[in-house]
Motif scaffolding. Structure first.
Motif, PDB file in Angstrom:
ATOM      1  N   TYR A 270     -23.843  -8.898  30.751  1.00 54.45           N
ATOM      2  CA  TYR A 270     -23.606 -10.463  30.865  1.00 54.45           C
ATOM      3  C   TYR A 270     -24.872 -10.718  31.347  1.00 54.45           C
ATOM      4  O   TYR A 270     -25.589  -9.852  32.078  1.00 54.45           O
ATOM      5  CB  TYR A 270     -22.556 -10.302  32.220  1.00 54.45           C
ATOM      6  CG  TYR A 270     -22.774 -11.622  33.083  1.00 54.45           C
ATOM      7  CD1 TYR A 270     -22.078 -12.882  32.365  1.00 54.45           C
ATOM      8  CD2 TYR A 270     -23.466 -11.923  34.132  1.00 54.45           C
ATOM      9  CE1 TYR A 270     -22.010 -13.919  33.161  1.00 54.45           C
ATOM     10  CE2 TYR A 270     -23.688 -12.944  34.732  1.00 54.45           C
ATOM     11  CZ  TYR A 270     -22.825 -14.338  34.218  1.00 54.45           C
ATOM     12  OH  TYR A 270     -23.153 -15.397  34.927  1.00 54.45           O
ATOM     13  N   THR A 271     -25.365 -12.001  31.165  1.00 54.76           N
ATOM     14  CA  THR A 271     -26.578 -12.272  31.618  1.00 54.76           C
ATOM     15  C   THR A 271     -26.821 -13.817  31.821  1.00 54.76           C
ATOM     16  O   THR A 271     -25.989 -14.668  31.372  1.00 54.76           O
ATOM     17  CB  THR A 271     -27.346 -12.227  30.407  1.00 54.76           C
ATOM     18  OG1 THR A 271     -27.853 -10.950  29.753  1.00 54.76           O
ATOM     19  CG2 THR A 271     -28.930 -13.073  30.416  1.00 54.76           C
ATOM     20  N   PHE A 272     -27.288 -13.976  33.041  1.00 51.67           N
ATOM     21  CA  PHE A 272     -27.474 -15.318  33.480  1.00 51.67           C
ATOM     22  C   PHE A 272     -28.886 -15.539  33.598  1.00 51.67           C
ATOM     23  O   PHE A 272     -29.792 -14.956  34.212  1.00 51.67           O
ATOM     24  CB  PHE A 272     -27.057 -15.332  34.932  1.00 51.67           C
ATOM     25  CG  PHE A 272     -27.153 -16.843  35.662  1.00 51.67           C
ATOM     26  CD1 PHE A 272     -25.984 -17.953  35.168  1.00 51.67           C
ATOM     27  CD2 PHE A 272     -28.349 -17.332  36.364  1.00 51.67           C
ATOM     28  CE1 PHE A 272     -26.069 -19.057  35.647  1.00 51.67           C
ATOM     29  CE2 PHE A 272     -28.343 -18.602  36.755  1.00 51.67           C
ATOM     30  CZ  PHE A 272     -27.398 -19.450  36.372  1.00 51.67           C
TER      31      PHE A 272
ATOM     32  N   LEU B 230     -32.090 -17.349  34.478  1.00 48.57           N
ATOM     33  CA  LEU B 230     -32.757 -18.015  35.664  1.00 48.57           C
ATOM     34  C   LEU B 230     -33.979 -19.021  35.139  1.00 48.57           C
ATOM     35  O   LEU B 230     -33.991 -20.135  35.907  1.00 48.57           O
ATOM     36  CB  LEU B 230     -33.306 -17.092  36.649  1.00 48.57           C
ATOM     37  CG  LEU B 230     -32.438 -16.285  37.213  1.00 48.57           C
ATOM     38  CD1 LEU B 230     -33.061 -15.054  38.071  1.00 48.57           C
ATOM     39  CD2 LEU B 230     -31.438 -16.903  38.343  1.00 48.57           C
TER      40      LEU B 230
ATOM     41  N   PHE C 176     -29.896 -20.017  24.642  1.00 54.58           N
ATOM     42  CA  PHE C 176     -29.466 -20.191  26.072  1.00 54.58           C
ATOM     43  C   PHE C 176     -30.612 -20.488  26.997  1.00 54.58           C
ATOM     44  O   PHE C 176     -31.652 -19.908  26.967  1.00 54.58           O
ATOM     45  CB  PHE C 176     -28.710 -18.941  26.579  1.00 54.58           C
ATOM     46  CG  PHE C 176     -27.608 -18.396  26.126  1.00 54.58           C
ATOM     47  CD1 PHE C 176     -26.385 -19.007  26.108  1.00 54.58           C
ATOM     48  CD2 PHE C 176     -27.793 -17.756  24.782  1.00 54.58           C
ATOM     49  CE1 PHE C 176     -25.253 -18.599  25.298  1.00 54.58           C
ATOM     50  CE2 PHE C 176     -26.816 -17.204  23.812  1.00 54.58           C
ATOM     51  CZ  PHE C 176     -25.409 -17.822  24.235  1.00 54.58           C
TER      52      PHE C 176
ATOM     53  N   GLY D  30     -29.968 -21.677  33.667  1.00 52.79           N
ATOM     54  CA  GLY D  30     -28.533 -22.178  34.270  1.00 52.79           C
ATOM     55  C   GLY D  30     -27.333 -22.020  33.371  1.00 52.79           C
ATOM     56  O   GLY D  30     -26.256 -21.962  33.596  1.00 52.79           O
ATOM     57  N   GLU D  31     -27.630 -21.260  32.129  1.00 55.69           N
ATOM     58  CA  GLU D  31     -26.681 -20.719  31.384  1.00 55.69           C
ATOM     59  C   GLU D  31     -26.310 -19.158  31.172  1.00 55.69           C
ATOM     60  O   GLU D  31     -27.371 -18.569  31.773  1.00 55.69           O
ATOM     61  CB  GLU D  31     -26.778 -21.227  29.910  1.00 55.69           C
ATOM     62  CG  GLU D  31     -27.002 -22.967  29.815  1.00 55.69           C
ATOM     63  CD  GLU D  31     -27.215 -23.324  28.327  1.00 55.69           C
ATOM     64  OE1 GLU D  31     -26.556 -24.446  28.116  1.00 55.69           O
ATOM     65  OE2 GLU D  31     -28.098 -22.716  27.538  1.00 55.69           O
ATOM     66  N   ALA D  32     -25.051 -18.821  30.955  1.00 56.85           N
ATOM     67  CA  ALA D  32     -25.007 -17.331  30.916  1.00 56.85           C
ATOM     68  C   ALA D  32     -24.533 -17.021  29.378  1.00 56.85           C
ATOM     69  O   ALA D  32     -24.129 -17.928  28.626  1.00 56.85           O
ATOM     70  CB  ALA D  32     -23.982 -17.045  31.987  1.00 56.85           C
TER      71      ALA D  32
ATOM     72  N   THR E  43     -22.852 -13.538  27.165  1.00 53.14           N
ATOM     73  CA  THR E  43     -22.252 -12.034  27.056  1.00 53.14           C
ATOM     74  C   THR E  43     -22.697 -11.272  25.705  1.00 53.14           C
ATOM     75  O   THR E  43     -22.486 -12.086  24.446  1.00 53.14           O
ATOM     76  CB  THR E  43     -20.894 -11.674  27.453  1.00 53.14           C
ATOM     77  OG1 THR E  43     -20.133 -12.411  26.367  1.00 53.14           O
ATOM     78  CG2 THR E  43     -20.425 -12.328  28.772  1.00 53.14           C
TER      79      THR E  43
ATOM     80  N   LYS F  82     -34.221 -13.190  34.018  1.00 52.53           N
ATOM     81  CA  LYS F  82     -32.523 -13.040  33.999  1.00 52.53           C
ATOM     82  C   LYS F  82     -32.088 -12.218  34.942  1.00 52.53           C
ATOM     83  O   LYS F  82     -32.687 -11.134  35.266  1.00 52.53           O
ATOM     84  CB  LYS F  82     -31.997 -12.796  32.560  1.00 52.53           C
ATOM     85  CG  LYS F  82     -32.481 -11.392  32.114  1.00 52.53           C
ATOM     86  CD  LYS F  82     -31.685 -10.986  30.786  1.00 52.53           C
ATOM     87  CE  LYS F  82     -31.853  -9.654  30.430  1.00 52.53           C
ATOM     88  NZ  LYS F  82     -31.183  -9.481  29.117  1.00 52.53           N
ATOM     89  N   HIS F  83     -30.938 -12.604  35.440  1.00 53.65           N
ATOM     90  CA  HIS F  83     -30.145 -11.566  36.258  1.00 53.65           C
ATOM     91  C   HIS F  83     -29.224 -11.047  35.069  1.00 53.65           C
ATOM     92  O   HIS F  83     -28.527 -11.544  33.964  1.00 53.65           O
ATOM     93  CB  HIS F  83     -28.934 -12.379  37.255  1.00 53.65           C
ATOM     94  CG  HIS F  83     -29.724 -12.355  38.637  1.00 53.65           C
ATOM     95  ND1 HIS F  83     -29.363 -13.343  39.407  1.00 53.65           N
ATOM     96  CD2 HIS F  83     -30.706 -11.693  39.179  1.00 53.65           C
ATOM     97  CE1 HIS F  83     -30.156 -13.242  40.425  1.00 53.65           C
ATOM     98  NE2 HIS F  83     -30.591 -12.134  40.384  1.00 53.65           N
TER      99      HIS F  83
END
Length: 124
Positions: A70-72, A74, A90, A93-95, A97, A114-115
């Motif tokens: 899973y990636t968010f 930043l 992406f 603000g978008e995520a 998988t 990214k987180h």
């Protein structure tokens, strides 16, 4: 149990990052990733990881992705193009998988921060 506040982005998070090397020579296609990461949490068996990762623009061909991710995003922009040619971009603000077994191009279009949460179950 420890609780850690995760810094959303910017200079404070970058100060705690160290060089990393997830992009292999075999997978690398273009650019220079200059990867960095900071781990926030790793399970004892190292199958589950939470962290932050950054890279400069580059492209790699991923074959048989090893786990669930899973990636968010930043900062920056990344494009994933599957074997079927379908591309998904992406931005901050978008995520997204990625599932185990995914194969395709992972391309960082703009410097990326990214987180991520990654889980790699044992294979039989």
């Amino acid at each position: 149990m420890s609780n850690i506040r995760l810094v959303p982005a910017g200079d404070a998070v970058r100060a705690g990052m160290n060089p990393s090397a997830y992009v292999t020579a075999e997978a690398h296609r273009a650019g220079t990733p200059n990867e960095k990461e900071a781990g926030h949490l790793t399970s004892a068996d190292e199958a589950f990881t939470v962290g932050i990762w950054s890279a400069d623009p580059y492209a790699e061909w991923v074959t048989d992705h090893a786990g669930y991710e899973y990636t968010f995003v930043l900062e920056g922009q990344v494009t994933l193009t599957g074997e079927d040619g379908a591309a998904h971009t992406f931005v901050a603000g978008e995520a997204f998988t990625i599932e185990p077994g995914w194969t395709g191009e992972y391309r960082v279009d703009e410097p990326l921060l990214k987180h991520f949460v990654f889980y790699a179950p044992e294979k039989d």
